[in-house]
Design an enzyme around this catalytic site. Structure first.
Site, PDB file in Angstrom:
ATOM      1  N   ASN A  72       0.936  -1.204  -0.120  1.00  0.00           N
ATOM      2  CA  ASN A  72       0.199  -0.057   0.041  1.00  0.00           C
ATOM      3  C   ASN A  72       0.794   1.242   0.022  1.00  0.00           C
ATOM      4  O   ASN A  72       1.165   1.791   0.896  1.00  0.00           O
ATOM      5  CB  ASN A  72      -1.071   0.267   1.262  1.00  0.00           C
ATOM      6  CG  ASN A  72      -0.246  -0.121   2.448  1.00  0.00           C
ATOM      7  OD1 ASN A  72       1.228  -0.451   2.613  1.00  0.00           O
ATOM      8  ND2 ASN A  72      -0.966   0.315   3.606  1.00  0.00           N
ATOM      9  N   CYS A  73       1.458   1.673  -1.124  1.00  0.00           N
ATOM     10  CA  CYS A  73       2.349   2.768  -1.364  1.00  0.00           C
ATOM     11  C   CYS A  73       1.964   3.566  -2.485  1.00  0.00           C
ATOM     12  O   CYS A  73       1.705   3.067  -3.681  1.00  0.00           O
ATOM     13  CB  CYS A  73       3.859   2.053  -1.433  1.00  0.00           C
ATOM     14  SG  CYS A  73       5.052   3.571  -1.624  1.00  0.00           S
ATOM     15  N   GLY A  74       1.951   4.921  -2.519  1.00  0.00           N
ATOM     16  CA  GLY A  74       1.530   5.559  -3.453  1.00  0.00           C
ATOM     17  C   GLY A  74       2.589   6.157  -4.296  1.00  0.00           C
ATOM     18  O   GLY A  74       2.364   7.077  -5.432  1.00  0.00           O
ATOM     19  N   ASP A  91      -0.034  -3.301  -5.919  1.00  0.00           N
ATOM     20  CA  ASP A  91      -0.438  -2.063  -4.928  1.00  0.00           C
ATOM     21  C   ASP A  91      -1.774  -1.786  -4.776  1.00  0.00           C
ATOM     22  O   ASP A  91      -2.504  -1.623  -5.985  1.00  0.00           O
ATOM     23  CB  ASP A  91       0.202  -0.906  -5.436  1.00  0.00           C
ATOM     24  CG  ASP A  91       0.506   0.171  -4.445  1.00  0.00           C
ATOM     25  OD1 ASP A  91      -0.038   0.222  -3.737  1.00  0.00           O
ATOM     26  OD2 ASP A  91       1.215   1.278  -4.918  1.00  0.00           O
TER      27      ASP A  91
END
Length: 330
Positions: A72-74, A91
């Site tokens: 969960n990385c933007g 993701d």
């Protein structure tokens, strides 16, 4: 239970061409690195494929055993850690290549904005990502791992993790939106501005549109001439050139406005004249508008001539309709 291949596609606002994953006896771990246990996306991948979902925050799993990593990385550091190791990465945020490891994030190994709905069984004959040798196929037939269910932290820690994930999702959505806006500006809007500037420069320097405007001015004095004018400005090879300079609209608009104000022409000519001189409006913007709408190259190739030829039909028709409607305005 035997292993099965799964297909993972990008969700709304996501990035990547999609992944097809096939577990083997050696590579059968779905690593959930989202915090707070096993994410539902990781659980869905494990359930359909027969692999084992593992919480990456509390377990140390060798890279050779990882089928894919769910993160969960933007767009900062973690988004590129697993792609750099050539580990398929899923993701749950709408991320795209970014951060110091952006060069390792390719669409053949990364997909974003994934929810459980984007995880399905692969169709028969789909080519899995990774090892497809005879040894791997034999390993698939040997059996699978137990299914896993989503696991979430409880109590106060669960609240903290959910709150943190919600804030992170919101911030990373804004970050992704800003990145996409900048990319759109650099790749589409600025080239369009350069294109329009060049086109206006050519039209102004050569005086082409002014010459055409002076040539068609006599047509503005009668209804049939206005229909013919609508046909001329709607010609597919003229309308993109006449659009930026708007010479016809300026010259004939001033001429007709002056004549109507002086009483030399009836006021009914105002509305049909407006439609006659504006048939070319926006024709220079058609390819850019399609690009801004993220149309495929094939759509642009078909859409541009389709719009231009449709203007050839609608321009004179609109003049006739406007002329008939103008009598109702008096």
């Amino acid at each position: 239970m035997s292993y099965q291949a799964v297909k993972i596609v990008k969700g709304r606002g996501g990035w990547g061409s999609g992944l097809t994953l096939q577990p083997t006896a050696e590579k059968n771990v779905v690593l959930s690195v989202t915090g707070g246990g096993i994410h539902p996306v990781a659980a869905k991948i494990a359930e359909l494929s027969g692999a084992e979902a593992v919480d990456g925050f509390v377990n140390n799993i060798p890279d050779a055993q990882v089928l894919c990593a769910v993160i969960n990385c933007g767009g900062t550091a973690r988004i590129g850690v697993y792609p750099k190791k050539r580990i398929p990465t899923v993701d749950i945020y709408p991320g795209e290549p970014g951060g110091p490891l952006a060069q390792f994030i390719t669409d053949d190994i990364f997909v974003s904005a994934v929810t459980p709905a984007e995880v399905t069984l692969a169709e028969a004959g789909a080519v899995p990502l990774g090892d497809t040798t005879a040894e791997a196929v034999a390993a698939v037939a040997a059996g699978g791992a137990p299914r896993a269910a989503a696991v979430e932290a409880k109590g106060f820690m669960g609240f903290v993790i959910k709150f943190g994930n919600a804030i992170g999702y919101f911030i990373n959505t804004l970050l992704s939106s800003g990145r996409q806006a900048l990319k759109l500006t650099l790749n589409t809007i600025i080239p369009f501005m350069a294109y329009v500037s060049l086109l206006i420069g050519i039209v102004t320097y050569t005086g082409l549109s002014n010459w055409i405007a002076q040539a068609v001015t006599p047509l503005a004095g009668n209804p049939f001439g206005l229909v013919l004018l609508g046909i001329i400005v709607g010609l597919p090879f003229l309308s993109p050139i006449l659009g930026p300079g708007a010479a016809i609209a300026q010259v004939i608009g001033v001429l007709m406005g002056t004549q109507i104000a002086a009483g030399a022409l009836p006021v009914q000519y105002a509305l049909p004249t407006l439609f006659a001189i504006d048939g070319q409006v926006g024709c220079d913007f058609v390819p850019v508008g399609l690009s801004l709408g993220e149309a495929e190259p094939e759509t642009v190739a078909v859409g541009v001539p389709a719009v231009l030829f449709s203007r050839q039909i609608t321009s004179p028709v609109s003049v006739v309709i406007a002329y008939l409607a103008s009598f109702l305005l008096i």
